[in-house]
Design an enzyme around this catalytic site. Structure first.
Site, PDB file in Angstrom:
ATOM      1  N   GLY A 246       0.805  -1.216   0.000  1.00  0.00           N
ATOM      2  CA  GLY A 246       0.000   0.000   0.000  1.00  0.00           C
ATOM      3  C   GLY A 246       0.832   1.256   0.000  1.00  0.00           C
ATOM      4  O   GLY A 246       0.643   2.145  -0.832  1.00  0.00           O
ATOM      5  N   ASP A 247       1.759   1.379   0.974  1.00  0.00           N
ATOM      6  CA  ASP A 247       2.632   2.559   1.032  1.00  0.00           C
ATOM      7  C   ASP A 247       4.095   2.144   1.170  1.00  0.00           C
ATOM      8  O   ASP A 247       4.888   2.843   1.795  1.00  0.00           O
ATOM      9  CB  ASP A 247       2.211   3.460   2.200  1.00  0.00           C
ATOM     10  CG  ASP A 247       2.307   2.759   3.550  1.00  0.00           C
ATOM     11  OD1 ASP A 247       2.454   1.509   3.563  1.00  0.00           O
ATOM     12  OD2 ASP A 247       2.242   3.445   4.584  1.00  0.00           O
ATOM     13  N   GLU A 248       4.428   1.006   0.572  1.00  0.00           N
ATOM     14  CA  GLU A 248       5.805   0.504   0.621  1.00  0.00           C
ATOM     15  C   GLU A 248       6.404   0.463  -0.782  1.00  0.00           C
ATOM     16  O   GLU A 248       5.730   0.108  -1.752  1.00  0.00           O
ATOM     17  CB  GLU A 248       5.848  -0.908   1.216  1.00  0.00           C
ATOM     18  CG  GLU A 248       5.471  -0.978   2.678  1.00  0.00           C
ATOM     19  CD  GLU A 248       5.597  -2.392   3.210  1.00  0.00           C
ATOM     20  OE1 GLU A 248       6.725  -2.917   3.234  1.00  0.00           O
ATOM     21  OE2 GLU A 248       4.565  -2.976   3.565  1.00  0.00           O
TER      22      GLU A 248
END
Length: 332
Positions: A246-248
């Site tokens: 997701g936010d990596e």
């Protein structure tokens, strides 16, 4: 009983009829001079007058060898001959020679298997061949085959384009346009097999959940696209950037194993992601923590091991207060 006298009657045809039946005929006098020829040969001769010229000055009999005079040609009546234009050996013909009602000879020529090239070279049409000549059907078949092959070529190009597009989509994160996890696995494995030195970064966004919770997923998607743009700006075109969660994000940096150089790139990324991101009159504020490792720390670089070690370094950066970059060391 057949009329024996009928076989002795000479068949007389008007020149126009001969031209229609044998548009590539040559009529030679007893002395070997050209006294008539068909309209198709006129096209092949490119308008050069042939009447009155010696047949053996205009044409070369290539096979059988040794046909150099009218006497030689008379001995070959009814046999297949292979001719070419003198000085234009690329123009080849097949021919058969038969005596006329006088002492001359009539030759009927054809292009043989070179007919397709001849049609293109001389701008011939079906009107240039006898109506019963199978060449016309052959030309239609060749043109049909050419058309089918062109359509198949276009279809193959479309299919190849569609396949390439599908493969590209399968390896691309649709939101950011970066590589996805599948693409990273493929390319990272290839880099490891090459045994060339490279650096690896594992980046995780700080405070991203707060953006989604307060401003909604549309704001979160906008932030992720901005993050992708920052990563592209702060890395080289040869580097591999992938969104793996997701936010990596994971960044592979071929040839970059100097720790100070990697820290410098990481600090630029952290600074770029610290800047406020406007969205529909609101401001999104995020940060980034980065864990790093280099392939030279491993006897044999393995993708899974390096990703795990970069992940360990990432959480060390988180524990250090976020917006930090940490290098994993096997001595740690």
């Amino acid at each position: 009983m057949p009329d024996g006298g009928a076989r002795n009657r000479r068949l007389m045809l008007q020149p126009d009829s001969v031209d229609r039946l044998m548009p590539m005929h040559l009529h030679l006098s007893a002395q070997g001079r050209i006294i008539g020829y068909g309209p198709t040969l006129k096209k092949v001769a490119a308008g050069k007058p042939l009447i009155g010229k010696s047949f053996f000055e205009v044409f070369l009999i290539r096979r059988p060898a040794g046909v150099l005079t009218m006497a030689d040609l008379s001995l070959r009546q009814g046999s297949r001959l292979y001719l070419s234009l003198c000085g234009r050996e690329e123009v080849e013909f097949r021919a058969v020679a038969m005596p006329d009602h006088g002492a001359g000879i009539v030759l009927n020529l054809s292009f043989g298997i070179a007919v397709v090239d001849a049609v293109r070279a001389h701008g011939l049409t079906d009107a240039d061949f006898a109506p019963t000549d199978l060449t016309v059907e052959l030309l239609y078949l060749v043109e049909a085959k050419h058309a089918v092959l062109e359509e198949l070529k276009k279809l193959n190009l479309r299919l190849e384009g569609a396949r390439s597009e599908a493969e590209e989509k399968a390896l691309t994160d649709p939101l950011t346009g970066l590589s996805n996890r599948r693409a990273l696995d493929v390319r990272l494995a290839a880099v490891c097999r090459a045994q060339a030195p490279f650096g690896l970064m594992h980046l995780d966004l700080d405070h991203f959940k707060a953006v989604n919770d307060t401003l909604g997923h549309a704001a979160g998607d906008h932030v992720l696209r901005v993050v992708a743009d920052v990563l592209r700006v702060e890395t080289r075109t040869s580097d591999i950037i992938a969104r793996v969660g997701g936010d990596e994000f994971v960044i592979v940096l071929p040839g970059m194993v100097d720790r100070s150089a990697l820290h410098h790139v990481a600090q630029r990324i952290i600074a770029g992601l610290r800047r406020p991101i406007p969205f529909e009159g609101q401001v999104c504020q995020i940060g980034a923590s980065i864990g790093m490792t280099v392939s030279t720390q491993y006897p044999v670089p393995e993708a899974e091991k390096m990703l795990a070690d970069a992940d360990t370094a990432l959480y060390a950066a988180k524990r250090a207060g976020r917006a930090q970059a940490r290098m994993w060391s096997r001595l740690a």
